[in-house]
Design a protein around this motif. Structure first.
Motif, PDB file in Angstrom:
ATOM      1  N   MET A  20      41.739 -32.363 -26.905  1.00  0.00           N
ATOM      2  CA  MET A  20      40.713 -31.824 -26.035  1.00  0.00           C
ATOM      3  C   MET A  20      39.357 -32.054 -26.695  1.00  0.00           C
ATOM      4  N   SER A  21      38.462 -32.614 -25.935  1.00  0.00           N
ATOM      5  CA  SER A  21      37.135 -32.871 -26.481  1.00  0.00           C
ATOM      6  C   SER A  21      36.339 -31.571 -26.527  1.00  0.00           C
ATOM      7  N   VAL A  22      35.227 -31.617 -27.243  1.00  0.00           N
ATOM      8  CA  VAL A  22      34.363 -30.442 -27.357  1.00  0.00           C
ATOM      9  C   VAL A  22      33.818 -30.054 -25.988  1.00  0.00           C
ATOM     10  N   GLN A  23      33.464 -31.069 -25.204  1.00  0.00           N
ATOM     11  CA  GLN A  23      32.893 -30.798 -23.889  1.00  0.00           C
ATOM     12  C   GLN A  23      33.917 -30.126 -22.971  1.00  0.00           C
ATOM     13  N   SER A  24      35.156 -30.577 -22.966  1.00  0.00           N
ATOM     14  CA  SER A  24      36.163 -29.958 -22.095  1.00  0.00           C
ATOM     15  C   SER A  24      36.510 -28.554 -22.606  1.00  0.00           C
ATOM     16  N   ALA A  25      36.461 -28.334 -23.896  1.00  0.00           N
ATOM     17  CA  ALA A  25      36.699 -26.998 -24.447  1.00  0.00           C
ATOM     18  C   ALA A  25      35.585 -26.046 -23.995  1.00  0.00           C
ATOM     19  N   GLU A  26      34.344 -26.526 -23.967  1.00  0.00           N
ATOM     20  CA  GLU A  26      33.221 -25.708 -23.501  1.00  0.00           C
ATOM     21  C   GLU A  26      33.372 -25.377 -22.020  1.00  0.00           C
ATOM     22  N   ARG A  27      33.830 -26.365 -21.235  1.00  0.00           N
ATOM     23  CA  ARG A  27      34.036 -26.118 -19.807  1.00  0.00           C
ATOM     24  C   ARG A  27      35.142 -25.078 -19.591  1.00  0.00           C
ATOM     25  N   ALA A  28      36.202 -25.203 -20.364  1.00  0.00           N
ATOM     26  CA  ALA A  28      37.305 -24.245 -20.243  1.00  0.00           C
ATOM     27  C   ALA A  28      36.820 -22.845 -20.617  1.00  0.00           C
ATOM     28  N   LEU A  29      36.035 -22.745 -21.661  1.00  0.00           N
ATOM     29  CA  LEU A  29      35.485 -21.461 -22.067  1.00  0.00           C
ATOM     30  C   LEU A  29      34.563 -20.921 -20.984  1.00  0.00           C
ATOM     31  N   SER A  30      33.778 -21.800 -20.426  1.00  0.00           N
ATOM     32  CA  SER A  30      32.872 -21.384 -19.376  1.00  0.00           C
ATOM     33  C   SER A  30      33.656 -20.860 -18.172  1.00  0.00           C
ATOM     34  N   ARG A  31      34.741 -21.524 -17.799  1.00  0.00           N
ATOM     35  CA  ARG A  31      35.575 -21.041 -16.683  1.00  0.00           C
ATOM     36  C   ARG A  31      36.157 -19.677 -17.021  1.00  0.00           C
ATOM     37  N   LYS A  32      36.608 -19.542 -18.252  1.00  0.00           N
ATOM     38  CA  LYS A  32      37.179 -18.267 -18.687  1.00  0.00           C
ATOM     39  C   LYS A  32      36.124 -17.164 -18.628  1.00  0.00           C
ATOM     40  N   GLN A  33      34.925 -17.464 -19.088  1.00  0.00           N
ATOM     41  CA  GLN A  33      33.850 -16.476 -19.058  1.00  0.00           C
ATOM     42  C   GLN A  33      33.485 -16.103 -17.617  1.00  0.00           C
ATOM     43  N   ARG A  34      33.443 -17.101 -16.736  1.00  0.00           N
ATOM     44  CA  ARG A  34      33.132 -16.819 -15.328  1.00  0.00           C
ATOM     45  C   ARG A  34      34.208 -15.937 -14.705  1.00  0.00           C
ATOM     46  N   LEU A  35      35.458 -16.229 -15.020  1.00  0.00           N
ATOM     47  CA  LEU A  35      36.557 -15.423 -14.497  1.00  0.00           C
ATOM     48  C   LEU A  35      36.480 -13.993 -15.026  1.00  0.00           C
ATOM     49  N   GLN A  36      36.203 -13.854 -16.314  1.00  0.00           N
ATOM     50  CA  GLN A  36      36.089 -12.514 -16.891  1.00  0.00           C
ATOM     51  C   GLN A  36      34.934 -11.745 -16.261  1.00  0.00           C
ATOM     52  N   GLU A  37      33.824 -12.419 -16.027  1.00  0.00           N
ATOM     53  CA  GLU A  37      32.664 -11.768 -15.414  1.00  0.00           C
ATOM     54  C   GLU A  37      32.996 -11.352 -13.979  1.00  0.00           C
ATOM     55  N   LYS A  38      33.682 -12.219 -13.245  1.00  0.00           N
ATOM     56  CA  LYS A  38      34.064 -11.887 -11.878  1.00  0.00           C
ATOM     57  C   LYS A  38      34.999 -10.678 -11.876  1.00  0.00           C
ATOM     58  N   GLN A  39      35.964 -10.647 -12.783  1.00  0.00           N
ATOM     59  CA  GLN A  39      36.883  -9.517 -12.863  1.00  0.00           C
ATOM     60  C   GLN A  39      36.149  -8.232 -13.251  1.00  0.00           C
ATOM     61  N   ARG A  40      35.196  -8.346 -14.154  1.00  0.00           N
ATOM     62  CA  ARG A  40      34.415  -7.180 -14.558  1.00  0.00           C
ATOM     63  C   ARG A  40      33.635  -6.618 -13.361  1.00  0.00           C
ATOM     64  N   ARG A  41      33.027  -7.520 -12.568  1.00  0.00           N
ATOM     65  CA  ARG A  41      32.283  -7.067 -11.389  1.00  0.00           C
ATOM     66  C   ARG A  41      33.217  -6.433 -10.359  1.00  0.00           C
ATOM     67  N   GLN A  42      34.401  -7.026 -10.184  1.00  0.00           N
ATOM     68  CA  GLN A  42      35.364  -6.464  -9.235  1.00  0.00           C
ATOM     69  C   GLN A  42      35.800  -5.065  -9.657  1.00  0.00           C
ATOM     70  N   LEU A  43      36.091  -4.900 -10.935  1.00  0.00           N
ATOM     71  CA  LEU A  43      36.492  -3.582 -11.429  1.00  0.00           C
ATOM     72  C   LEU A  43      35.364  -2.563 -11.277  1.00  0.00           C
ATOM     73  N   ALA A  44      34.148  -3.006 -11.520  1.00  0.00           N
ATOM     74  CA  ALA A  44      33.000  -2.108 -11.377  1.00  0.00           C
ATOM     75  C   ALA A  44      32.847  -1.660  -9.927  1.00  0.00           C
ATOM     76  N   VAL A  45      33.055  -2.589  -8.992  1.00  0.00           N
ATOM     77  CA  VAL A  45      32.942  -2.250  -7.572  1.00  0.00           C
ATOM     78  C   VAL A  45      34.066  -1.297  -7.158  1.00  0.00           C
ATOM     79  N   VAL A  46      35.270  -1.549  -7.626  1.00  0.00           N
ATOM     80  CA  VAL A  46      36.395  -0.652  -7.322  1.00  0.00           C
ATOM     81  C   VAL A  46      36.104   0.744  -7.863  1.00  0.00           C
ATOM     82  N   ASP A  47      35.566   0.831  -9.059  1.00  0.00           N
ATOM     83  CA  ASP A  47      35.219   2.120  -9.648  1.00  0.00           C
ATOM     84  C   ASP A  47      34.157   2.831  -8.802  1.00  0.00           C
ATOM     85  N   THR A  48      33.155   2.098  -8.348  1.00  0.00           N
ATOM     86  CA  THR A  48      32.101   2.673  -7.518  1.00  0.00           C
ATOM     87  C   THR A  48      32.670   3.204  -6.207  1.00  0.00           C
TER      88      THR A  48
END
Length: 96
Positions: free
Chosen positions: A1-29
Protein backbone atom coordinates in the motif's frame (compact mmCIF):
# COMPACT_ATOMS: atom_id res chain seq x y z
CA UNK A 1 0.00 0.00 0.00
CA UNK A 2 1.41 3.34 -0.99
CA UNK A 3 1.53 6.31 1.36
CA UNK A 4 -1.14 8.07 -0.66
CA UNK A 5 -3.60 5.15 -0.50
CA UNK A 6 -2.93 4.78 3.24
CA UNK A 7 -3.80 8.48 3.69
CA UNK A 8 -7.00 8.00 1.69
CA UNK A 9 -7.96 4.99 3.79
CA UNK A 10 -7.31 6.98 6.95
CA UNK A 11 -9.31 9.84 5.59
CA UNK A 12 -12.26 7.50 4.85
CA UNK A 13 -11.98 6.09 8.35
CA UNK A 14 -11.93 9.58 9.86
CA UNK A 15 -14.96 10.63 7.78
CA UNK A 16 -16.84 7.53 8.89
CA UNK A 17 -15.96 8.14 12.53
CA UNK A 18 -17.06 11.77 12.26
CA UNK A 19 -20.34 10.74 10.63
CA UNK A 20 -20.97 8.18 13.39
CA UNK A 21 -20.13 10.76 16.05
CA UNK A 22 -22.65 13.20 14.53
CA UNK A 23 -25.29 10.47 14.30
CA UNK A 24 -24.82 9.53 17.95
CA UNK A 25 -24.98 13.17 18.97
CA UNK A 26 -28.26 13.60 17.09
CA UNK A 27 -29.73 10.45 18.64
CA UNK A 28 -28.73 11.74 22.08
CA UNK A 29 -30.38 15.11 21.36
CA UNK A 30 -33.59 13.43 20.21
CA UNK A 31 -33.62 11.17 23.29
CA UNK A 32 -33.27 14.17 25.59
CA UNK A 33 -36.02 16.07 23.73
CA UNK A 34 -38.34 13.06 23.94
CA UNK A 35 -37.76 12.88 27.70
CA UNK A 36 -38.64 16.57 28.04
CA UNK A 37 -41.79 16.09 25.96
CA UNK A 38 -42.85 13.12 28.08
CA UNK A 39 -42.28 15.11 31.28
CA UNK A 40 -44.33 18.02 29.92
CA UNK A 41 -47.08 15.64 28.77
CA UNK A 42 -47.30 14.10 32.24
CA UNK A 43 -47.40 17.56 33.83
CA UNK A 44 -50.21 18.58 31.47
CA UNK A 45 -52.06 15.34 32.18
CA UNK A 46 -51.91 15.97 35.91
CA UNK A 47 -53.20 19.52 35.39
CA UNK A 48 -56.06 18.22 33.22
CA UNK A 49 -56.94 15.65 35.90
CA UNK A 50 -57.07 18.44 38.47
CA UNK A 51 -59.22 20.52 36.11
CA UNK A 52 -61.71 17.66 35.79
CA UNK A 53 -61.99 17.57 39.59
CA UNK A 54 -62.40 21.35 39.81
CA UNK A 55 -64.94 21.57 36.98
CA UNK A 56 -66.84 18.51 38.19
CA UNK A 57 -66.69 16.21 35.17
CA UNK A 58 -65.04 15.66 31.80
CA UNK A 59 -67.66 17.56 29.80
CA UNK A 60 -67.49 20.66 32.00
CA UNK A 61 -63.69 20.53 31.92
CA UNK A 62 -63.84 20.20 28.14
CA UNK A 63 -65.87 23.38 27.91
CA UNK A 64 -63.81 25.23 30.51
CA UNK A 65 -60.49 24.27 28.94
CA UNK A 66 -61.71 24.47 25.34
CA UNK A 67 -60.40 20.94 24.85
CA UNK A 68 -62.12 17.97 23.21
CA UNK A 69 -63.49 15.35 25.60
CA UNK A 70 -61.40 12.71 23.81
CA UNK A 71 -58.27 14.73 24.56
CA UNK A 72 -59.33 15.12 28.20
CA UNK A 73 -59.77 11.34 28.43
CA UNK A 74 -56.38 10.70 26.84
CA UNK A 75 -54.73 12.93 29.44
CA UNK A 76 -56.71 11.28 32.23
CA UNK A 77 -55.33 7.94 31.04
CA UNK A 78 -51.79 9.31 31.14
CA UNK A 79 -52.40 10.68 34.64
CA UNK A 80 -53.73 7.29 35.81
CA UNK A 81 -50.71 5.50 34.31
CA UNK A 82 -48.36 7.94 36.01
CA UNK A 83 -50.11 7.54 39.35
CA UNK A 84 -50.02 3.74 39.04
CA UNK A 85 -46.33 3.87 38.13
CA UNK A 86 -45.59 6.08 41.11
CA UNK A 87 -47.50 3.72 43.39
CA UNK A 88 -45.62 0.71 41.99
CA UNK A 89 -42.31 2.49 42.53
CA UNK A 90 -43.25 3.38 46.11
CA UNK A 91 -44.26 -0.20 46.84
CA UNK A 92 -41.04 -1.52 45.33
CA UNK A 93 -38.99 0.94 47.40
CA UNK A 94 -40.75 -0.07 50.60
CA UNK A 95 -40.34 -3.75 49.81
CA UNK A 96 -44.08 -4.52 49.76
Amino acid sequence: MSVQSAERALSRKQRLQEKQRRQLAVVDTVDKAEAKVRKAEVELAMAVAEAVQVFGDEEAASEGLDMRVETIRRFLGIAREEAAGAQDAAEAASGS
